[in-house]
Design a protein around this motif. Structure first.
Motif, mmCIF file in Angstrom:
data_model
loop_
_atom_site.group_PDB
_atom_site.id
_atom_site.type_symbol
_atom_site.label_atom_id
_atom_site.label_comp_id
_atom_site.label_asym_id
_atom_site.label_seq_id
_atom_site.Cartn_x
_atom_site.Cartn_y
_atom_site.Cartn_z
ATOM 1 N N GLN A 227 10.223 12.208 10.637
ATOM 2 C CA GLN A 227 9.911 11.893 9.307
ATOM 3 C C GLN A 227 10.292 12.826 8.252
ATOM 4 O O GLN A 227 10.074 12.976 6.916
ATOM 5 C CB GLN A 227 7.798 11.813 8.990
ATOM 6 C CG GLN A 227 7.698 10.999 9.634
ATOM 7 C CD GLN A 227 5.783 11.123 9.591
ATOM 8 O OE1 GLN A 227 5.814 10.349 8.623
ATOM 9 N NE2 GLN A 227 5.737 10.894 10.725
ATOM 10 N N LYS A 239 11.798 8.416 5.931
ATOM 11 C CA LYS A 239 11.223 7.074 6.663
ATOM 12 C C LYS A 239 11.859 6.041 7.333
ATOM 13 O O LYS A 239 12.386 5.939 6.363
ATOM 14 C CB LYS A 239 10.248 6.885 5.459
ATOM 15 C CG LYS A 239 8.989 8.310 5.042
ATOM 16 C CD LYS A 239 7.886 7.823 3.894
ATOM 17 C CE LYS A 239 7.081 8.453 3.674
ATOM 18 N NZ LYS A 239 6.702 7.898 2.414
ATOM 19 N N LYS A 295 8.101 -2.835 10.246
ATOM 20 C CA LYS A 295 7.206 -1.824 10.039
ATOM 21 C C LYS A 295 7.828 -0.161 10.107
ATOM 22 O O LYS A 295 8.940 -0.247 10.411
ATOM 23 C CB LYS A 295 7.564 -2.460 12.146
ATOM 24 C CG LYS A 295 7.118 -3.193 12.596
ATOM 25 C CD LYS A 295 7.070 -3.692 14.427
ATOM 26 C CE LYS A 295 6.424 -4.850 14.563
ATOM 27 N NZ LYS A 295 6.724 -4.607 15.989
ATOM 28 N N THR A 299 5.310 5.640 12.533
ATOM 29 C CA THR A 299 3.554 4.732 13.041
ATOM 30 C C THR A 299 3.581 3.450 14.133
ATOM 31 O O THR A 299 2.209 2.801 13.984
ATOM 32 C CB THR A 299 3.175 4.335 12.141
ATOM 33 O OG1 THR A 299 3.609 3.839 11.155
ATOM 34 C CG2 THR A 299 2.908 5.848 11.508
#
Length: 332
Positions: A227, A239, A295, A299
């Motif tokens: 990240q 991201k 998505k 995560t």
């Protein structure tokens, strides 16, 4: 119209004491005279409007937007038609975003129909190849000569390559959010096959470009897991969203605490720059909705993330084998 213009100037003002004093200083008039203009008792002259626009660093075209809510003004960049023009394009892009590295909350949101520029500007075969392709599309003389990539690569100006790498390094100091789909890399692979089959890229070099694309995807996967932008001392976030619902567009939105700006492409390396506040808010809201329907791969779970990147690596391998065997591609 003057009322809306004055409100716009107040929002742009950085004077922490008095907007009236600031306006009086810019126009070289007294406090009372400035106050009358702010309160619409005296009309601004064209000369005064120009002075204010220069001081607050706004285009007079903005006056059109202020008075016409159903119309917006966009900015066009210079079209890079040759190697020197492409170098100037890189340098202009550098200056456009240089100040953002000083703002910790600045963010790029990129809708990636193709591999985002952020990943391409390194000292690699892929970077040189992409510049070759851009110039083939933009430079009529280069298109007529049918110079191969292998030959052009030997004469690429050092200053052109350095300007590209410098811009790529700058992007490492900004927070990045990207939206990709299963087809984000497909366009680049299609393009490589086209130039290889046309005899403009040798087999040896084409395979090296495949290796570079593989490295880009591997590096992107590492940034996705961490990240963060790797290879930098700063803690800038990265991201990556996998988007299955909407068609991506190669649009870029720049978000800061003070302003939102977005860039919409319409030809090779040319774009509309939009600063109109309401339009930017609409675009930002749309991108946020895209994210909510996508998505976030960090995560989403190891399985989904691994499947996504493995699928891309598989496409690259099929392209590599196609170059080796010179058979028809089967993954599209």
């Amino acid at each position: 119209m003057q009322e809306q213009f004055i409100k716009y100037l107040k929002n742009k003002s950085k004077n922490n004491t008095s907007f009236v004093d600031e306006m009086a200083g810019v126009l070289d008039i007294g406090y009372d005279a400035a106050y009358r203009r702010i309160n619409l008792k005296t009309n601004l002259s064209l000369e005064e409007s120009v002075k204010l626009a220069k001081h607050f660093k706004i285009s007079l075209n903005k006056l059109f937007e202020i008075d016409s809510p159903d119309h917006i003004v966009v900015e066009l960049p210079p079209l890079p038609k040759n190697e020197k023009g492409l170098e100037m394009w890189f340098k202009a892009s550098l200056q456009n975003v240089l100040h953002l590295t000083k703002e910790k909350e600045a963010e790029f949101i990129y809708s990636g129909k193709d591999i985002p520029l952020f990943h391409l500007l390194t000292d690699s075969y892929l970077t040189r190849y992409k510049m070759y392709v851009w110039l083939k599309d933009l430079n009529e003389e280069m298109a007529r000569t049918k110079i191969s990539f292998d030959d052009w690569m030997k004469q690429i100006p050092v200053s052109l390559l350095n300007s590209a790498i410098e811009l790529g390094e700058l992007y490492k100091n900004i927070n990045i959010t990207e939206l990709w789909s299963d087809n984000t890399v497909t366009g680049t692979l299609h393009q490589l096959i086209y130039y290889f089959e046309a005899g403009l890229v040798s087999k040896e070099v084409a395979l090296k470009i495949c290796d570079d694309i593989d490295l880009v995807i591997g590096h992107t996967e590492k940034m996705t897991i961490n990240q963060s932008i790797l290879e930098t001392d700063r803690e800038n976030s990265f991201k990556l969203y996998k988007c299955d619902l909407h068609v991506l567009t190669n649009s870029l939105m720049i978000v800061t605490p003070k302003q939102k700006v977005f860039y919409v492409p319409f030809t090779v390396l040319t774009y509309f720059k939009v600063e109109h506040e309401e339009t930017c808010l609409l675009m930002h809201d749309f991108l946020r909705k895209q994210m909510s329907n996508s998505k976030l791969l960090v995560t989403a779970g190891e399985k989904d993330r691994t499947l996504f990147f493995n699928k891309i690596h598989s496409k690259i391998e099929i392209t590599r084998q196609r170059i080796i065997r010179e058979d028809a591609m089967t993954f599209l």
